[in-house]
Design an enzyme around this catalytic site. Sequence first.
Site, PDB file in Angstrom:
ATOM      1  N   ARG A  29      90.304  -5.115  35.296  1.00 52.63           N
ATOM      2  CA  ARG A  29      91.214  -5.283  34.157  1.00 52.63           C
ATOM      3  C   ARG A  29      91.297  -4.033  33.265  1.00 52.63           C
ATOM      4  NH1 ARG A  29      88.449 -11.025  32.752  1.00 52.63           N
ATOM      5  NH2 ARG A  29      86.810 -10.079  34.002  1.00 52.63           N
ATOM      6  N   ARG A  89      86.898  27.839  17.534  1.00 51.76           N
ATOM      7  CA  ARG A  89      86.659  27.502  18.940  1.00 51.76           C
ATOM      8  C   ARG A  89      85.213  27.780  19.353  1.00 51.76           C
ATOM      9  NH1 ARG A  89      91.420  30.562  21.722  1.00 51.76           N
ATOM     10  NH2 ARG A  89      90.204  30.024  23.575  1.00 51.76           N
ATOM     11  N   ALA A 130      95.633  39.450   5.665  1.00 53.15           N
ATOM     12  CA  ALA A 130      96.553  38.454   6.219  1.00 53.15           C
ATOM     13  C   ALA A 130      97.253  39.022   7.448  1.00 53.15           C
ATOM     14  CB  ALA A 130      97.581  38.061   5.173  1.00 53.15           C
ATOM     15  N   ARG A 151     100.602  54.005  11.556  1.00 55.79           N
ATOM     16  CA  ARG A 151     101.910  53.375  11.469  1.00 55.79           C
ATOM     17  C   ARG A 151     102.903  54.497  11.211  1.00 55.79           C
ATOM     18  NH1 ARG A 151      99.893  50.918   5.863  1.00 55.79           N
ATOM     19  NH2 ARG A 151     100.614  52.569   4.489  1.00 55.79           N
TER      20      ARG A 151
HETATM   21  C1  UD1 Z   1      80.700 -13.516  32.660  1.00 56.29           C
HETATM   22  C2  UD1 Z   1      80.093 -14.939  32.759  1.00 56.29           C
HETATM   23  C3  UD1 Z   1      80.700 -15.803  31.662  1.00 56.29           C
HETATM   24  C4  UD1 Z   1      80.440 -15.177  30.311  1.00 56.29           C
HETATM   25  C5  UD1 Z   1      80.926 -13.718  30.259  1.00 56.29           C
HETATM   26  C6  UD1 Z   1      80.449 -13.042  28.987  1.00 56.29           C
HETATM   27  C7  UD1 Z   1      79.577 -15.483  35.092  1.00 56.29           C
HETATM   28  C8  UD1 Z   1      80.020 -16.174  36.315  1.00 56.29           C
HETATM   29  N1  UD1 Z   1      80.376 -15.513  34.057  1.00 56.29           N
HETATM   30  O1  UD1 Z   1      82.092 -13.635  32.906  1.00 56.29           O
HETATM   31  O2  UD1 Z   1      80.132 -17.104  31.707  1.00 56.29           O
HETATM   32  O3  UD1 Z   1      81.085 -15.939  29.300  1.00 56.29           O
HETATM   33  O4  UD1 Z   1      80.410 -12.965  31.383  1.00 56.29           O
HETATM   34  O5  UD1 Z   1      81.031 -11.802  28.786  1.00 56.29           O
HETATM   35  O6  UD1 Z   1      78.487 -14.940  35.077  1.00 56.29           O
HETATM   36  N2  UD1 Z   1      78.907  -7.918  37.746  1.00 56.29           N
HETATM   37  C9  UD1 Z   1      78.179  -7.391  38.781  1.00 56.29           C
HETATM   38  N3  UD1 Z   1      78.436  -7.776  40.041  1.00 56.29           N
HETATM   39  C10 UD1 Z   1      79.373  -8.704  40.335  1.00 56.29           C
HETATM   40  C11 UD1 Z   1      80.118  -9.251  39.294  1.00 56.29           C
HETATM   41  C12 UD1 Z   1      79.865  -8.849  38.008  1.00 56.29           C
HETATM   42  O7  UD1 Z   1      77.308  -6.544  38.562  1.00 56.29           O
HETATM   43  O8  UD1 Z   1      79.540  -8.997  41.538  1.00 56.29           O
HETATM   44  C13 UD1 Z   1      78.630  -7.477  36.377  1.00 56.29           C
HETATM   45  C14 UD1 Z   1      79.819  -6.786  35.738  1.00 56.29           C
HETATM   46  O9  UD1 Z   1      79.732  -5.387  35.897  1.00 56.29           O
HETATM   47  C15 UD1 Z   1      79.696  -7.189  34.268  1.00 56.29           C
HETATM   48  C16 UD1 Z   1      78.935  -8.499  34.293  1.00 56.29           C
HETATM   49  O10 UD1 Z   1      78.357  -8.607  35.575  1.00 56.29           O
HETATM   50  O11 UD1 Z   1      78.969  -6.244  33.530  1.00 56.29           O
HETATM   51  C17 UD1 Z   1      79.863  -9.690  34.031  1.00 56.29           C
HETATM   52  O12 UD1 Z   1      80.882  -9.706  35.015  1.00 56.29           O
HETATM   53  P1  UD1 Z   1      82.387 -10.045  34.659  1.00 56.29           P
HETATM   54  O13 UD1 Z   1      83.173 -10.019  35.902  1.00 56.29           O
HETATM   55  O14 UD1 Z   1      82.832  -9.211  33.532  1.00 56.29           O
HETATM   56  O15 UD1 Z   1      82.213 -11.557  34.209  1.00 56.29           O
HETATM   57  P2  UD1 Z   1      83.063 -12.380  33.159  1.00 56.29           P
HETATM   58  O16 UD1 Z   1      84.277 -12.891  33.825  1.00 56.29           O
HETATM   59  O17 UD1 Z   1      83.243 -11.605  31.921  1.00 56.29           O
HETATM   60 CA    CA Z   2      82.871  -9.527  31.250  1.00 52.03          CA
END
Ligand code: UD1
Ligand code: CA
Length: 458
Positions: free
Chosen positions: A16, A331, A378, A438
């Site tokens: 996103r 700079r 200047a 000059r």
């Molecule tokens: C997640 C939570 C949600 C919570 C929200 C808070 C789950 C299923 N959902 O949703 O309940 O309200 O965070 O912000 O846990 N990540 C990985 N590997 C993966 C997927 C994600 O490392 O395969 C990491 C992402 O980099 C991120 C974090 O986990 O930092 C959360 O993942 P994201 O996809 O942002 O989850 P949300 O939809 O925000």
């Molecule tokens: Ca998130």
Amino acid sequence: MQRTWTVILAAGEGTRMHSSLPKVLHPLCGRPMLWHVLEAARAVTGQQIIVVGKGGEQVKEYFGHDLVYVEQLKRLGTGHALLQALPHLPSSGRLLVLCGDTPLLGMEILRQLLETHQGQIAGATVLTAEMDDPTGYGRVLRDQNGAVFGIVEELHATLEQKSVREINTGAYCFELAALKEHLPNLTPNRKKKEYYLTDLLPLLAGGGYRVEAFKLSDAFPALGINDRAQLARATAKLRERINEQLMLSGVTMVDPATTYIDCGIKIGPDTVIYPQTILEGETEVGEGCRLGPGTHIIDSVLKDNVICQKSTVWGSKVEEKATIGPYAYIRPESVIGPEVKVGDFVEIKKSCIGKGSKVPHLTYVGDADIGPGVNMGAGSIVVNYDGRRKHKTTIEAGAFIGCNSNLVSPLTVGAGAFIGAGSTITRNVPAGSLVISRSPQKLKEGFARRFLENNKEK
Ligand code: UD1
Ligand code: CA
């Protein structure tokens, strides 16, 4: 503290964000999102592990190779991400799990989460918050007694569940023994085919562990960053915190809402910052300075009592009581000496200006070493570039450079020498001499009058 670990989940693709930069490297107030999470984790736990995925190399490059990284080769969800770290964790003790995209959860909140968890003797404690608009977050499900029995993602929530305003922040504290026992049993979500870490809570509860929640009193720090609009909101909040702290330490901000200061920048007391001022990177500002309005300082050191208005200072050092601007551009690799005046429409590039020298208006100084007490008239220009190479110019103490003169480098102007206005100087000027280069002035008395009379319109 030694027995408390942190795993930071940072392997998500950040779709996103629509960016080639991994989401967790997008900066807030000068530091990547993940840096903020890591700082907070470091303050409260002994050892940190970062789960990285696509873009992991960039993450490692920024944070260095001394940290413990775990690769999640396929992005199969938050539960799967934590599973990758499991072999690196001891079988007892406590684990903090954080998302790389919630940078506002500071160390104070994490400390409270750990303390609450410990106090409740729970298998897991989830950090929650009550949001006016919970859209996009997992909703916390509680039974009639208020006990947490699960978390449902927005995507799978019923209308009734969607009306729940208590959300999962994505931060948890686990007993490692409970985690080791139950995390491997997690199964993928039927609809999304992802392993949700949130689904671990009912598994733990079913296994006889207590699942608790610690609810934040202020929901803002729970802000998760999934897109750039949220990034801007979180940045604004962080900026507010930074400005607040600086003001409490003695810095006056005429309008904190339009004052942009990166985290970690030190500013001495009694410095006044006017609106639209931006301080970035490795910058340090002394006491009693006056910055702005409209000033941009990047990676620079400003000593005490410096005045800098409507100007840019980049990668340079400005000594005590120097004044810069309005509309000056300093700079990188320049040193503006004490009590120097750099005035309007002046550009200084990779040059040193000695104590008390004046470059008051419309001047370019490049690759030059200017001694103390020099006056640059200047429109004087240091001609440092011959179209192929840059050359050095030295102007010794007390020299007086007349208006609109060109100093063609390489060149040395000796101490106390005078250069007549409008001169183009191509050879060294000995100390104490006067040089004028000059065309001589010709006078034709009455010429203009006669010319006009002879050419009167009939
Ligand atoms: C997640 C939570 C949600 C919570 C929200 C808070 C789950 C299923 N959902 O949703 O309940 O309200 O965070 O912000 O846990 N990540 C990985 N590997 C993966 C997927 C994600 O490392 O395969 C990491 C992402 O980099 C991120 C974090 O986990 O930092 C959360 O993942 P994201 O996809 O942002 O989850 P949300 O939809 O925000
Ligand atoms: Ca998130």
